[in-house]
Write a protein that holds these residues in place. Sequence first.
Motif, PDB file in Angstrom:
ATOM      1  N   GLY A 263       2.803  -0.764   0.730  1.00  0.00           N
ATOM      2  CA  GLY A 263       1.880  -0.648   1.856  1.00  0.00           C
ATOM      3  C   GLY A 263       0.518  -1.072   1.798  1.00  0.00           C
ATOM      4  N   ALA A 264      -0.275  -0.888   2.817  1.00  0.00           N
ATOM      5  CA  ALA A 264      -1.699  -1.118   2.597  1.00  0.00           C
ATOM      6  C   ALA A 264      -2.351  -0.112   2.137  1.00  0.00           C
ATOM      7  N   ASN A 265      -3.707  -0.186   1.740  1.00  0.00           N
ATOM      8  CA  ASN A 265      -4.506   0.857   1.330  1.00  0.00           C
ATOM      9  C   ASN A 265      -3.986   1.924   0.423  1.00  0.00           C
ATOM     10  N   CYS A 266      -3.181   1.574  -0.355  1.00  0.00           N
ATOM     11  CA  CYS A 266      -2.697   2.748  -1.319  1.00  0.00           C
ATOM     12  C   CYS A 266      -3.479   2.400  -2.831  1.00  0.00           C
ATOM     13  N   THR A 267      -3.442   3.651  -3.473  1.00  0.00           N
ATOM     14  CA  THR A 267      -4.068   3.505  -4.893  1.00  0.00           C
ATOM     15  C   THR A 267      -3.205   3.711  -5.968  1.00  0.00           C
ATOM     16  N   PHE A 268      -3.072   3.194  -7.238  1.00  0.00           N
ATOM     17  CA  PHE A 268      -2.249   3.294  -8.091  1.00  0.00           C
ATOM     18  C   PHE A 268      -3.204   3.639  -9.412  1.00  0.00           C
ATOM     19  N   ALA A 269      -3.262   4.900  -9.972  1.00  0.00           N
ATOM     20  CA  ALA A 269      -4.140   5.136 -11.088  1.00  0.00           C
ATOM     21  C   ALA A 269      -3.213   4.480 -12.532  1.00  0.00           C
ATOM     22  N   GLY A 270      -3.815   4.789 -13.457  1.00  0.00           N
ATOM     23  CA  GLY A 270      -3.148   4.005 -14.659  1.00  0.00           C
ATOM     24  C   GLY A 270      -1.680   4.264 -14.872  1.00  0.00           C
ATOM     25  N   GLN A 271      -0.906   3.227 -15.599  1.00  0.00           N
ATOM     26  CA  GLN A 271       0.393   3.493 -16.098  1.00  0.00           C
ATOM     27  C   GLN A 271       1.343   4.033 -15.238  1.00  0.00           C
ATOM     28  N   VAL A 272       1.063   3.988 -13.898  1.00  0.00           N
ATOM     29  CA  VAL A 272       2.323   4.218 -13.147  1.00  0.00           C
ATOM     30  C   VAL A 272       3.382   3.419 -12.956  1.00  0.00           C
ATOM     31  N   GLY A 273       4.606   3.757 -13.043  1.00  0.00           N
ATOM     32  CA  GLY A 273       5.820   2.874 -12.824  1.00  0.00           C
ATOM     33  C   GLY A 273       6.493   3.028 -11.668  1.00  0.00           C
ATOM     34  N   VAL A 274       6.621   1.697 -10.906  1.00  0.00           N
ATOM     35  CA  VAL A 274       7.477   1.945  -9.801  1.00  0.00           C
ATOM     36  C   VAL A 274       8.683   1.365  -9.954  1.00  0.00           C
ATOM     37  N   THR A 275       9.717   1.868  -9.574  1.00  0.00           N
ATOM     38  CA  THR A 275      11.329   1.312  -9.418  1.00  0.00           C
ATOM     39  C   THR A 275      11.255   0.067  -8.616  1.00  0.00           C
ATOM     40  N   GLY A 276      12.581  -0.660  -8.734  1.00  0.00           N
ATOM     41  CA  GLY A 276      12.705  -1.907  -7.779  1.00  0.00           C
ATOM     42  C   GLY A 276      13.088  -1.487  -6.497  1.00  0.00           C
ATOM     43  N   HIS A 277      12.976  -2.304  -5.460  1.00  0.00           N
ATOM     44  CA  HIS A 277      13.877  -2.135  -4.191  1.00  0.00           C
ATOM     45  C   HIS A 277      13.679  -0.964  -3.221  1.00  0.00           C
ATOM     46  N   ILE A 278      12.466  -0.497  -3.608  1.00  0.00           N
ATOM     47  CA  ILE A 278      11.852   0.627  -2.626  1.00  0.00           C
ATOM     48  C   ILE A 278      10.918   0.335  -1.885  1.00  0.00           C
ATOM     49  N   GLU A 279      10.464   1.191  -1.001  1.00  0.00           N
ATOM     50  CA  GLU A 279       9.401   0.934  -0.068  1.00  0.00           C
ATOM     51  C   GLU A 279       8.216   2.028   0.043  1.00  0.00           C
ATOM     52  N   ILE A 280       6.935   1.618   0.069  1.00  0.00           N
ATOM     53  CA  ILE A 280       6.063   2.721  -0.228  1.00  0.00           C
ATOM     54  C   ILE A 280       5.260   2.499   1.129  1.00  0.00           C
ATOM     55  N   THR A 281       4.930   3.280   2.055  1.00  0.00           N
ATOM     56  CA  THR A 281       4.317   3.267   3.062  1.00  0.00           C
ATOM     57  C   THR A 281       2.660   3.155   2.797  1.00  0.00           C
ATOM     58  N   ASP A 282       1.929   2.966   3.923  1.00  0.00           N
ATOM     59  CA  ASP A 282       0.655   2.605   3.600  1.00  0.00           C
ATOM     60  C   ASP A 282       0.037   3.770   3.258  1.00  0.00           C
ATOM     61  N   ASN A 283      -1.391   3.931   2.716  1.00  0.00           N
ATOM     62  CA  ASN A 283      -2.150   5.180   2.324  1.00  0.00           C
ATOM     63  C   ASN A 283      -1.497   6.023   1.470  1.00  0.00           C
ATOM     64  N   CYS A 284      -0.651   5.606   0.444  1.00  0.00           N
ATOM     65  CA  CYS A 284      -0.107   6.520  -0.492  1.00  0.00           C
ATOM     66  C   CYS A 284      -0.796   6.442  -1.675  1.00  0.00           C
ATOM     67  N   HIS A 285      -1.188   7.508  -2.586  1.00  0.00           N
ATOM     68  CA  HIS A 285      -2.086   7.390  -3.676  1.00  0.00           C
ATOM     69  C   HIS A 285      -1.139   8.164  -4.824  1.00  0.00           C
TER      70      HIS A 285
END
Lengths: 341, 341, 341
Positions: A263-285
């Motif tokens: 989504g919009a306005n999210c932030t990911f700090a270093g070395q985060v791993g995100v799996t495939g085929h999922i959905e992350i809503t706005d404003n997640c950190h």
Amino acid sequence: MIALGELAKQIGAQLNGDAEFQVAGINTLSKASSSELAFIARPEFLEQASQSSAGVLMLAPAMAEQASFRGHTLLIDDPYLGYARASQVFDAFFNHRPGSVDPSASIASGVEIPADTTIGANVVVAEGAVVGQGCKIGPGCYLGAGSVLGDGTLLHANVTIYHGVSVGENCVIHSGTVVGSDGFGFAPSEAGWQKIHQLGGVRIGARVEIGANTAIDRGAIGDTVISDGVIIDNLVHIAHNVFIGVNTAIAGCCGFAGSTKVGANCTFAGQVGVTGHIEITDNCHFLGKAMVTNSVTEPGTYGSGVPMQPVKKWRRNMVRFSQLDDLSRLVNKLAKKIGEK
Amino acid sequence: MIALGELAKQIGAQLNGDAEFQVAGINTLSKASSSELAFIARPEFLEQASQSSAGVLMLAPAMAEQASFRGHTLLIDDPYLGYARASQVFDAFFNHRPGSVDPSASIASGVEIPADTTIGANVVVAEGAVVGQGCKIGPGCYLGAGSVLGDGTLLHANVTIYHGVSVGENCVIHSGTVVGSDGFGFAPSEAGWQKIHQLGGVRIGARVEIGANTAIDRGAIGDTVISDGVIIDNLVHIAHNVFIGVNTAIAGCCGFAGSTKVGANCTFAGQVGVTGHIEITDNCHFLGKAMVTNSVTEPGTYGSGVPMQPVKKWRRNMVRFSQLDDLSRLVNKLAKKIGEK
Amino acid sequence: MIALGELAKQIGAQLNGDAEFQVAGINTLSKASSSELAFIARPEFLEQASQSSAGVLMLAPAMAEQASFRGHTLLIDDPYLGYARASQVFDAFFNHRPGSVDPSASIASGVEIPADTTIGANVVVAEGAVVGQGCKIGPGCYLGAGSVLGDGTLLHANVTIYHGVSVGENCVIHSGTVVGSDGFGFAPSEAGWQKIHQLGGVRIGARVEIGANTAIDRGAIGDTVISDGVIIDNLVHIAHNVFIGVNTAIAGCCGFAGSTKVGANCTFAGQVGVTGHIEITDNCHFLGKAMVTNSVTEPGTYGSGVPMQPVKKWRRNMVRFSQLDDLSRLVNKLAKKIGEK
């Protein structure tokens, strides 16, 4: 060098002092010389500001009353934002855009280069590509067939843009970054992995900045999308058909597997791993090294991982972790026995 | 080919055997031929050494007494170090430095290239750059405006050095690596992220080696610093204004967030992540994937993470981890109840 | 555009419909137009297929009986594999191989370029290199001295291949990738780290695909080996003397430390870290971020890490993890006391 009055105007600050004073650069409170600008964004630095040799101090109006600074001051509600704006004024590299095409560049016939665009040595622009006005393409860059660079976009040296990629206006892409490489798509067969040719492209919005040695794959079918205002750091991996929403910020060494939608306005700090085929809503950190294996439907801050410890202690705890299910069962049994559950 | 006597001299070993014997290369104990050198650094390999076909065996004097090796021997207190020194002798690539400038290179006017420096095809050297004596710059490299390469420094093909970067003497930088890209600095604003132009540079000391596809950002204000003797592996991310102390070693895929200060003689195994604005003292060692989120004031070895397990067992333990606080409370309650706490 | 009959033949499918029908491309069920091909691999999409506007539907014979699709159909036992094969037909980039050498390329004297091989602008091929038939080398690539590219191999723009590397037939290597950089080998000495020159090479088998900005180091002594049919994603680090067995698949951001031996038909999800000097048997599968610190002798699926949680809950559990050994001891004491152990 820039006159202080002009600088104030450019960054939207109110000047208390000499508009003709010449500012040579920006520096920290402790290192700034009498011709340099420093800033404070938090009251705990007021004491240090009073002892700074800086020629100009930028700070919020509310703080200015408490400050005992001898030099000129610039008043602005958000001094950190003021610093960001001022930094552009002093970036000689960014401001240097003469508009010329190096004779060693290979521009495919039919591609027009606007007069105010600069093309460095050994740049290769393939057939059908479109280069906007006021672009700057550093030495050694490759722009593939039919790809588009919006107005004012800057590619630093040795950037690779494959065919069928569009980059919006006023983007910055750093050296070594690759946009449009094939997604990691293969079908198993008796003869081994059968490549799935990646027929989609990449669409990058306006005002996107991408760091060094990042890789963004083209879509399998349909496009990988990086929305307006997204900022991406170094060594980030974005797989095919990922969608990143507007103004999301991604720090170094993160990886996003295929078809995930952020989504919009999210932030990911270093070395985060995100799996495939999922959905992350706005404003997640997400904190550093977070392992994101499921869709996230609630805005908020998330973390994972276990704390670093001296190695002996960590080894013991690690062994205990591997027996954690057994431990929990035992505790439940004990609790039952003594009537606590 | 090198005469054994000459080789012994170059690596500082004592020769037992024929000084005129010609050595063709280095190999492992089990694979070395009668014209090759092998070495042993630990007594458990003495048995294997006695059966090796190697023409020359390098080992410590103390071990030589126990060895029953038929060929020539080189005696040296630290055979592993001896191997490192010998390896240079046989590195044809490293030793091949004819001193020439490829006609396709673009050297800005005013930049002098010393006679013993080699510049490969399509190299671009921008205005004001300084290139030392005996340097070797591989094809496709870019050296930005005003940047400096110290004497004897080697850039492999396709390295990108931005403007305002200084690299010390006798460094080696591998292909795809980027030095001086912008730090990831942005101020939030109502219009989205406002770029903070990165006005500092990068200072790299002497005898630094940097692997492939690594990215080292320039400072926001002031420089990112890599001290003398530091060694950095592939795909490492070093953010703006990081300081790495002398002789620290950083393995592949590590990431360092901004403004962190790392001491001397530290080692980081692969995929370690270090948060920003912390300080790590000298002689700290981090195991693979360690998550370093706080300053470290005590020298020692640190680890984090949980062990790999078969997936079913791991899933159960993972669920238990997410309930660990509850479990701990329950145990404390039980302990109280039966008088153990 | 391709005639449906011809397409059916090329992918080994049975046609139900008009062999002269012209197919323009591939798309998803929901987006495909009346001139495009879509496919279904699982029965849950049968309903959606009945409403698709696709001109052609590819599916398994068993499913075809249940489908109510108006257009032409292609029957094939493995529709996903059929899709993979069809994707190649529509990949204009891949199929465009005119056979020409850009005049700006630097080809060392003595190197022969086959007539059907294409060499892009600013490519550098060093002395003694061997380039196979039907190869395509993108702009800005570097092929080092004595290195070999097998027939039909494709290097996208800005790939760097060092000296002494062999790449097999029909490989694809994406932009920014580096093969043959020095392994991270150094011996400690009183004067700091002494470089161990890396005298081995890299051997890559046939039908290997490597993503963007990956780095594969050359061996210290002997070669790093990537076997036939291996597929590697973006930003992967493979250290010196690693061996990867046939058909193993490695996703983005994984790292392999030195001298590790990986078997055949393994899969590694993103950001997995594998320690050095271990052995992993055939048919092992590792979930994302797995920390592989020991040899794996049993085929199966392995995972590690702890789940992501909202930050407050995670922080509490993290603290408890650091006390886990103490907690376990307390539980065992309690169990003893109340006669449960």
